[in-house]
Design a protein around this motif. Structure first.
Motif, PDB file in Angstrom:
ATOM      1  N   GLU A  25      34.310   9.527 -38.735  1.00 55.51           N
ATOM      2  CA  GLU A  25      34.059   8.367 -37.877  1.00 55.51           C
ATOM      3  C   GLU A  25      35.362   7.772 -37.360  1.00 55.51           C
ATOM      4  O   GLU A  25      35.410   7.223 -36.259  1.00 55.51           O
TER       5      GLU A  25
ATOM      6  N   ARG B 260      24.643   1.005 -32.298  1.00 53.06           N
ATOM      7  CA  ARG B 260      24.562   2.456 -32.241  1.00 53.06           C
ATOM      8  C   ARG B 260      23.698   2.950 -31.084  1.00 53.06           C
ATOM      9  O   ARG B 260      23.766   4.112 -30.717  1.00 53.06           O
TER      10      ARG B 260
ATOM     11  N   THR C 102      16.942   4.954 -26.555  1.00 53.77           N
ATOM     12  CA  THR C 102      17.318   5.374 -27.905  1.00 53.77           C
ATOM     13  C   THR C 102      16.141   5.297 -28.867  1.00 53.77           C
ATOM     14  O   THR C 102      15.862   6.246 -29.596  1.00 53.77           O
TER      15      THR C 102
ATOM     16  N   LEU D 124      21.199  11.608 -28.661  1.00 54.04           N
ATOM     17  CA  LEU D 124      21.594  10.197 -28.509  1.00 54.04           C
ATOM     18  C   LEU D 124      23.029  10.118 -28.003  1.00 54.04           C
ATOM     19  O   LEU D 124      23.353   9.274 -27.155  1.00 54.04           O
TER      20      LEU D 124
ATOM     21  N   ASN E 129      20.598  13.481 -33.147  1.00 53.34           N
ATOM     22  CA  ASN E 129      21.845  12.727 -33.025  1.00 53.34           C
ATOM     23  C   ASN E 129      22.592  13.120 -31.763  1.00 53.34           C
ATOM     24  O   ASN E 129      23.127  12.272 -31.040  1.00 53.34           O
TER      25      ASN E 129
ATOM     26  N   GLY F 143      20.184  16.941 -36.646  1.00 48.50           N
ATOM     27  CA  GLY F 143      21.472  16.997 -35.952  1.00 48.50           C
ATOM     28  C   GLY F 143      21.306  16.957 -34.455  1.00 48.50           C
ATOM     29  O   GLY F 143      22.051  16.276 -33.748  1.00 48.50           O
TER      30      GLY F 143
ATOM     31  N   ALA G   9      14.224   8.308 -30.732  1.00 46.85           N
ATOM     32  CA  ALA G   9      14.229   8.416 -32.190  1.00 46.85           C
ATOM     33  C   ALA G   9      12.808   8.679 -32.680  1.00 46.85           C
ATOM     34  O   ALA G   9      12.579   9.527 -33.543  1.00 46.85           O
TER      35      ALA G   9
ATOM     36  N   TYR H 106      28.679   1.262 -36.783  1.00 44.22           N
ATOM     37  CA  TYR H 106      28.463   2.626 -37.268  1.00 44.22           C
ATOM     38  C   TYR H 106      28.696   2.711 -38.765  1.00 44.22           C
ATOM     39  O   TYR H 106      27.965   3.367 -39.498  1.00 44.22           O
TER      40      TYR H 106
END
Lengths: 241, 258
Positions: free
Chosen positions: B192, B90, A215, A169, A166, A163, A219, B142
Motif C-alpha cells: 500500500e 476506497r 463501486t 474497481l 478489485n 482479485g 461489489a 485504505y
C-alpha cells in the motif's frame, strides 16, 4: 437546495447531462480496459507458467515495471508512444496525421496497466487449480486452447474473482487519471462544470456519488458472481485450518 | 551468491547485454542536454515527493489505527462511521478527492472572515496543506480496512494471556495487540505504501512542484517528450525498490514460524 437541483438538472442550463455523458465514457473505457487487461493477463499468466525462460523473464520485467511506476506516468508514456506509432504508420501508408479517439487511447493505455495486475492474479488462480485436473485434460489429449476453455478457466474462476473484482474497481477509478490527458470522462466533465459555475462542492460531491454507486453496485455483482462460481465448493468460512 | 548465479544463466546474460545496448543507445541518441538546467529543480521535486510520501504515510497510519480499531471492536456509533469513511475513500478516485478538497474547501474558506483573519490563513492559501490532507485521508481510508483485518487476526489467547498478567487495557493494546497487528499487516502495508508513492504525482494537478510536475515542465518548456518521462519512471522504480527493501527488513525483524 433549489440551486443545486437546477445545477444538476439534465437539460442544458444544468450540467447533469454532461456528468452522465462523462460517466458513460468512463464506464466504456473501464469495461474496454478491463477486457483488454484480461486478455493480456490470460496470455501473460500462461506465459509465466508454461513459457520458456525468455518469455518468463520478459513477463517478469513487464509486471514489475508496470506495477512500480505511477499510472499517471505510464499513461503519458503510452499515450505519446501510441499516438506516435499510429501517426508514423499512417504517414508511411500515405495518409496524413490521424486524430485518435479518446476512448480507444484510454482503453489501450489502461488495458496495458491492467494487464500487468491481471497477469499476477490469473497466475495465482491457475496455480491454485489441483494439478490432477490439468493432467486429466492432457491425458484425454485436449489441445491447449480447448483445455484452457473447458478446464482451466472454469476451474480457476472461483480463485480469480476476488482479485478481478478489485481490479475492476481499480479500472473504474483509474479512468479518472485520463482527465489529466484532457479526455472528457467523468472527472474532467465535473471539473469543467465546477469551474464554469463556481459550485465546486456540488459537482465534485455529485461525481463522487456517481463513482460510489458504480463501486457499490459492482461489489454486489461480483459477490453474486463469486457465489455462482463457487457453487458446489465448500464455503471458505467453514474450512478448519 | 545464488542470486549472482541466477543472473549468469546464458539467456539472462544475452538479455542484460541487450539492455545495456539499449541504455547506451538511449544515452547517445536521445537528448539529455536539458538535464543540467533542470537538475536543481528536479532534486527539489524528488525531495518534495519523498517528504510528501513520508508525512502522509505516517499521519495516515496514525489515523488508520483508530479507524481499524473502531471497525474491529467499536460500538455501532463508532464502527458505522468508520466503515462508511473507508468505503467512501476506497470507492471514489483519489484525483476527485484531491480536487474536491483543493477547489471545494479552497473556495469555501475565503467566505468566512474569521478564517481569513486567523493565523493559519497564509498557509491555507497555499496548495500543500490540501495535498497533505487529501493524501493522508486516502492512506487512512485504505489502511483502516487493512488494520481492521489485522486487529481481528491477533489470536485470542494472546489477549487473554495479557489480561491474565493483569495488564491494563491500554498496556495490553500497546504491548500485545498493536505490535502483533502491525506485524501481520506489514506485507500489505508495504504494498500500500508503494501505491501511495504512485499516488503522489496526482498532487501535481493542484500546482505542487514535485517530481512529476518537474518532468511536465521540461516537456512544456522544451517539447522533449520521452526523455524526462523515462527518467521519471526510473526514479519511481528506484524509490519503489528502496521502499520494498525497507519493508522486507522490517518484516525480517520478527522471525516467522511456518
Amino acid at each position: 437546495m433549489q440551486e443545486v437541483i437546477e445545477l444538476l438538472s439534465l437539460s442544458p442550463p444544468g450540467w447533469g447531462g454532461n456528468l452522465l455523458r462523462g460517466l458513460m465514457h468512463s464506464l466504456q473505457i473501464a469495461l474496454g480496459a478491463f477486457g483488454f487487461g484480461l486478455v493480456i493477463g490470460l496470455a501473460g499468466a500462461c506465459g509465466k507458467l508454461y513459457g520458456g525462460p525468455i518469455t518468463r523473464d520478459l513477463l517478469a520485467v513487464y509486471t514489475t515495471v508496470v506495477r512500480a511506476v505511477p499510472e499517471l506516468v505510464l499513461i503519458l508514456i503510452l499515450y505519446y508512444v501510441g499516438s506516435d506509432l499510429i501517426n508514423k504508420a499512417s504517414e508511411a501508408m500515405g495518409y496524413g496525421r490521424v486524430q485518435i479517439s479518446g476512448v480507444a487511447a484510454g482503453i489501450w493505455v489502461l488495458g496495458i496497466v491492467q494487464g500487468a495486475y491481471a497477469t499476477e492474479i490469473l497466475r495465482g488462480a491457475i496455480k491454485a487449480i489441483p494439478v490432477g485436473q490439468i493432467e486429466a485434460a492432457r491425458a484425454f489429449g485436449m489441445p491447449p486452447l480447448m483445455m484452457l476453455r473447458r478446464v482451466m478457466i472454469p476451474a480457476m474462476m472461483s480463485f480469480a474473482i476476488p482479485g478481478l473484482a478489485n481490479l475492476w474497481l481499480i479500472a473504474t477509478k483509474d479512468t479518472a487519471l485520463l482527465a489529466v490527458v484532457g479526455f472528457n470522462e467523468l472527472t474532467q466533465e465535473t471539473r469543467q462544470a465546477a469551474s464554469s459555475t463556481r459550485a465546486y462542492f456540488t459537482f465534485f460531491l455529485a461525481a463522487g456519488a456517481l463513482y460510489l454507486i458504480v463501486t457499490l453496485l459492482s461489489a454486489r455483482f461480483f459477490a453474486r458472481l463469486e457465489a455462482w462460481a463457487r457453487k458446489g465448493q465448500p464455503s471458505l468460512r467453514t474450512v478448519k485450518v | 551468491m545464488t542470486a549472482l548465479r541466477a543472473l549468469l544463466r546464458p539467456h539472462r546474460i544475452v538479455m542484460i547485454a541487450l539492455f545495456a545496448v539499449l541504455v547506451v543507445w538511449c544515452a547517445v541518441t536521445l537528448r539529455w542536454d536539458w538535464i543540467p538546467r533542470y537538475a536543481p529543480l528536479a532534486l527539489e521535486g524528488l525531495w518534495r515527493t519523498v517528504w510528501l510520501l513520508v508525512i502522509t504515510v505516517v499521519l495516515g497510519f496514525l489515523l488508520a489505527i483508530p479507524l481499524g480499531l473502531a471497525q474491529a471492536i467499536g460500538p455501532w456509533y463508532l464502527s458505522i462511521p468508520a466503515r462508511s469513511f473507508c468505503t467512501v475513500i476506497r470507492g471514489t478516485p483519489l484525483l476527485l478527492q484531491i480536487w474536491l478538497i483543493y477547489y471545494g474547501l479552497g473556495s469555501l474558506f475565503p467566505e468566512y472572515p474569521w478564517i481569513r483573519e486567523s493565523e493559519l490563513w497564509p498557509y491555507l492559501r497555499q496548495a500543500w496543506p490540501y495535498a497533505i490532507f487529501a493524501l493522508t485521508m486516502s492512506y487512512a481510508g485504505y489502511e483502516g480496512e487493512v488494520m481492521r483485518g489485522a486487529f481481528a487476526s491477533v489470536p485470542r489467547g494472546q489477549l487473554e494471556a495479557a489480561e491474565a498478567f493483569g495488564m491494563s487495557r491500554f498496556t495490553k493494546f500497546r504491548r500485545i495487540w498493536l505490535p502483533q497487528a502491525i506485524q501481520t499487516a506489514l506485507p500489505t502495508l508495504g504494498g500500500e505504501t508503494i501505491l501511495q508513492l504512485k499516488a503522489t504525482p496526482l498532487v501535481a494537478t493542484i500546482a505542487i512542484v514535485e517530481m512529476y510536475a518537474v518532468a511536465s515542465r521540461v516537456r512544456q518548456d522544451t517539447f522533449i517528450v520521452y526523455e524526462p518521462l523515462l527518467l521519471l519512471a526510473l526514479f519511481y522504480l528506484a524509490i519503489a525498490g528502496v521502499l520494498a527493501l525497507i519493508f522486507r527488513k522490517l518484516e525480517e525483524r520478527v522471525p516467522v514460524r511456518r
